[in-house]
Design an enzyme around this catalytic site. Structure first.
Site, PDB file in Angstrom:
ATOM      1  N   LYS A 151      -1.175  24.342  15.506  1.00 44.93           N
ATOM      2  CA  LYS A 151      -0.815  25.133  14.345  1.00 44.93           C
ATOM      3  C   LYS A 151      -2.118  26.088  14.151  1.00 44.93           C
ATOM      4  O   LYS A 151      -3.115  25.739  13.771  1.00 44.93           O
ATOM      5  CB  LYS A 151      -0.771  24.155  13.193  1.00 44.93           C
ATOM      6  CG  LYS A 151      -0.363  25.070  11.730  1.00 44.93           C
ATOM      7  CD  LYS A 151      -0.545  24.106  10.523  1.00 44.93           C
ATOM      8  CE  LYS A 151      -2.095  24.446  10.174  1.00 44.93           C
ATOM      9  NZ  LYS A 151      -2.226  25.844   9.718  1.00 44.93           N
ATOM     10  N   GLY A 190     -11.159  20.264   9.533  1.00 44.69           N
ATOM     11  CA  GLY A 190     -11.056  20.948   8.313  1.00 44.69           C
ATOM     12  C   GLY A 190     -11.647  20.141   7.064  1.00 44.69           C
ATOM     13  O   GLY A 190     -12.622  19.673   7.269  1.00 44.69           O
ATOM     14  N   SER A 191     -11.297  20.665   5.913  1.00 41.78           N
ATOM     15  CA  SER A 191     -11.930  20.138   4.690  1.00 41.78           C
ATOM     16  C   SER A 191     -11.503  18.768   4.675  1.00 41.78           C
ATOM     17  O   SER A 191     -10.542  18.053   5.007  1.00 41.78           O
ATOM     18  CB  SER A 191     -11.698  20.932   3.443  1.00 41.78           C
ATOM     19  OG  SER A 191     -10.084  20.483   3.139  1.00 41.78           O
ATOM     20  N   THR A 192     -12.536  18.154   4.012  1.00 38.10           N
ATOM     21  CA  THR A 192     -12.262  16.582   3.807  1.00 38.10           C
ATOM     22  C   THR A 192     -11.282  16.273   2.716  1.00 38.10           C
ATOM     23  O   THR A 192     -10.513  15.330   2.849  1.00 38.10           O
ATOM     24  CB  THR A 192     -13.357  15.741   3.033  1.00 38.10           C
ATOM     25  OG1 THR A 192     -14.610  16.068   3.811  1.00 38.10           O
ATOM     26  CG2 THR A 192     -13.519  14.493   2.778  1.00 38.10           C
ATOM     27  N   GLY A 234      -7.994  16.608   5.065  1.00 38.67           N
ATOM     28  CA  GLY A 234      -8.271  15.338   5.816  1.00 38.67           C
ATOM     29  C   GLY A 234      -7.755  14.049   5.101  1.00 38.67           C
ATOM     30  O   GLY A 234      -7.146  13.278   5.969  1.00 38.67           O
ATOM     31  N   GLU A 236     -12.249  15.590  11.979  1.00 38.66           N
ATOM     32  CA  GLU A 236     -13.418  15.808  12.067  1.00 38.66           C
ATOM     33  C   GLU A 236     -13.697  16.906  10.733  1.00 38.66           C
ATOM     34  O   GLU A 236     -13.043  17.986  10.595  1.00 38.66           O
ATOM     35  CB  GLU A 236     -13.676  16.873  13.435  1.00 38.66           C
ATOM     36  CG  GLU A 236     -15.295  17.028  13.451  1.00 38.66           C
ATOM     37  CD  GLU A 236     -15.581  18.684  13.087  1.00 38.66           C
ATOM     38  OE1 GLU A 236     -16.313  18.490  11.742  1.00 38.66           O
ATOM     39  OE2 GLU A 236     -15.378  19.478  13.607  1.00 38.66           O
ATOM     40  N   CYS A 256     -19.465  23.601  10.112  1.00 40.25           N
ATOM     41  CA  CYS A 256     -19.676  22.447   9.540  1.00 40.25           C
ATOM     42  C   CYS A 256     -21.109  21.684   9.835  1.00 40.25           C
ATOM     43  O   CYS A 256     -21.497  20.795   9.159  1.00 40.25           O
ATOM     44  CB  CYS A 256     -18.429  21.537   9.987  1.00 40.25           C
ATOM     45  SG  CYS A 256     -18.278  21.481  11.790  1.00 40.25           S
ATOM     46  N   GLU A 294     -20.439  20.405   0.144  1.00 45.06           N
ATOM     47  CA  GLU A 294     -20.250  21.428   1.166  1.00 45.06           C
ATOM     48  C   GLU A 294     -19.909  22.648   0.760  1.00 45.06           C
ATOM     49  O   GLU A 294     -18.770  23.022  -0.120  1.00 45.06           O
ATOM     50  CB  GLU A 294     -19.316  21.001   2.158  1.00 45.06           C
ATOM     51  CG  GLU A 294     -19.462  21.752   3.520  1.00 45.06           C
ATOM     52  CD  GLU A 294     -18.426  21.539   4.653  1.00 45.06           C
ATOM     53  OE1 GLU A 294     -18.760  21.520   5.571  1.00 45.06           O
ATOM     54  OE2 GLU A 294     -17.470  21.013   4.314  1.00 45.06           O
TER      55      GLU A 294
END
Length: 498
Positions: free
Chosen positions: A188, A240-242, A245, A262, A296, A395
């Site tokens: 994607k 990507g972002s937490t 995720g 990750e 990151c 972050e």
């Protein structure tokens, strides 16, 4: 600011601009929806690309499913798959200049930065090609009743989702390992940075990958959610972002699909009291706000001895204040734009939060006044930061660094670990073994002493809310494999013929 120098119609193949790659062919999207791709350096759209709907996602997954269930790819030897990966690497290497230019055009990475990191994609393919050709996909172990053969099977159809900020290098970690393992994949591509993955599809086609082994669509969050939820997808690998995720993890948990995540980071650089100032700054500065801090692993918290705080803050702030902010196409630019207006507003909001919570700005502190177009923020340094402040905990994903003072090594380690994240970190010292001992105490997936390094043969990933699983190295290959044990009886003794 110079005029925008990237012309997609002359630099990109028409298939890359207007189609998806499904089942070994370039296909027209079923959806009529498109989305603009905005150049961060100008703030203006320079092209529009098609956006996948659920039907396009279904077609890509169906192709990957057929290729896995009935095709040759999962049943090939590792050495044969390695041949294909090697051919893909050659095709990718021939497009290095184009891929660097794509990265700069799509998300504003300074061109020198793109030139430096784009080759890592071919290096990852080469590493996993070599590993696939030698990896023990099958081994035998003696049992009381005979033997067990441990067969490492590819996990199946995998959805690969890499973020807009570093699409090609991050995708290469996932794709190289997945293909080496024998998985089939659906990539994607993000609408903010769609072209990297589609150029990779060109390389796969050129290398002759069997139909359905690699499929690429461009999709937004809705398309991604549809992909992740499909029961035909055996594994999801997401960077990507937490927050996203966690949503993906819940979706995968509902059907026990395999998942590698990750996610975010708030990495700390610990400067020990014996670290020499100038060598430390030379090694540290490039990794505190690389690519305007939109990476990151950026070392966004710098922990310094209280006795050396003033010395370090002054020296570091002078260097950061002197960085050249400007056109990412200029080879002398050190800090380019943020990737989007949304990122710009997010970063400015964090800077205001730091100011309001009592941190001291020593350089920067706002939107760049020298740029009337694009998404430019001044490189910003905060001193007098405490670990409770928002800028020390969340972050930011921008060129903002917090300097925090500590009294002894135990406190430095405690501060480094006082975070929801655990992705990266560094230790600076004149004694490497002391640095190693300190690094062992930091709850983070990767720590470097006196610099920062990432290598294809070394696992990368995070502790805590920085993710689950590892990418890179043999560990990254294992993430796309399932272990199957087949028990066999002892061989019957042959009857002797008289």
């Amino acid at each position: 600011m110079s005029s925008f120098p990237f012309d997609p119609k002359s630099e990109l193949n028409g298939n890359v601009l207007s189609r998806f790659y499904i089942d070994g062919q370039w296909v027209q999207p079923g959806s009529h929806e498109s989305v603009p791709v905005v150049a961060p350096s100008t703030g203006q759209a320079f092209v529009s690309v098609p956006l996948a709907d659920s039907g396009d996602v279904d077609k890509a997954v169906d192709a990957a499913r057929r290729a896995f269930d009935t095709g040759s790819w999962p049943r090939m030897s590792g050495a044969k798959r390695a041949d294909y990966l090697g051919k893909m690497s050659v095709a990718l290497a021939s497009r290095m200049t184009l891929l660097s230019r794509i990265w700069t055009a799509e998300v504003g990475a300074p061109i020198w930065f793109a030139n430096m990191f784009v080759p890592t994609a071919a290096a990852m393919l080469d590493y996993y090609a070599e590993l696939a050709s030698t990896f023990a996909f099958e081994e035998s172990r003696a049992t009381r009743g005979g033997e067990a053969r441990i067969v490492r099977q590819p996990v199946g159809v995998t959805a690969l989702i890499a973020p807009w900020n570093a699409q090609l290098p991050i995708l290469s970690y996932k794709l190289s390992a997945a293909l080496a393992a024998g998985c089939t994949v659906v990539i994607k591509a993000p609408p903010e940075a769609p072209f990297d993955a589609l150029v990779v599809a060109e390389c796969a086609h050129e290398a002759g990958l069997p139909p359905g082994v690699l499929n690429v669509i461009t999709a937004d969050a809705n398309g991604g959610a549809h992909l992740v939820a499909k029961r035909e997808v055996d594994k999801v690998s997401f960077t990507g972002s937490t927050a996203t995720g966690k949503v993906i993890a819940r979706t995968c948990a509902d059907r026990l699909a395999r998942v590698t995540l990750e996610l975010g980071g708030k990495s700390a650089a610990i400067v020990l009291d014996d670290a020499e100032l100038n060598p430390t700054l030379a090694a540290l500065v490039p990794f505190t706000m690389p690519f305007s801090g939109q990476i990151c692993f950026a070392q966004t918290r710098i922990l310094v001895p209280r006795s050396r705080e003033r010395e370090f803050v002054e020296a570091y702030s002078v260097i950061i204040g002197g960085l050249k902010v400007g056109d990412p196409w200029d080879m002398t630019t050190q800090i380019g734009p943020l990737a989007s207006r949304r990122q710009l507003e997010r970063v400015i909001g964090y800077i205001e939060a730091g100011r309001n919570e009592g941190a001291q700005i020593t350089t920067g502190g706002g939107r760049s006044s020298q740029h009337d177009q694009g998404f430019f923020v001044e490189p910003t340094v905060f001193a007098s930061v405490t670990s409770e402040m928002t800028i020390a905990r969340e972050e930011i994903f921008g060129p903002v660094v917090s300097i925090i003072a500590y009294d002894d090594v135990d406190q430095a380690v405690a501060l480094a670990n006082d975070t929801d994240f655990g992705l990266s970190g560094t230790v600076f010292t004149s004694d490497v073994e002391r640095g190693y001992a300190t690094a062992r105490r930091i709850r983070t997936g990767n720590v470097s002493v006196n610099g920062l390094e990432m290598a294809p043969n070394v696992p990368f990933g995070g502790f805590k809310q920085s993710g689950i699983g590892r990418e890179g190295g043999p560990e990254g290959l294992s993430a796309f494999l399932e272990d199957q044990a087949i028990y066999l009886p002892a061989a019957s003794p042959r009857v002797r013929q008289e």
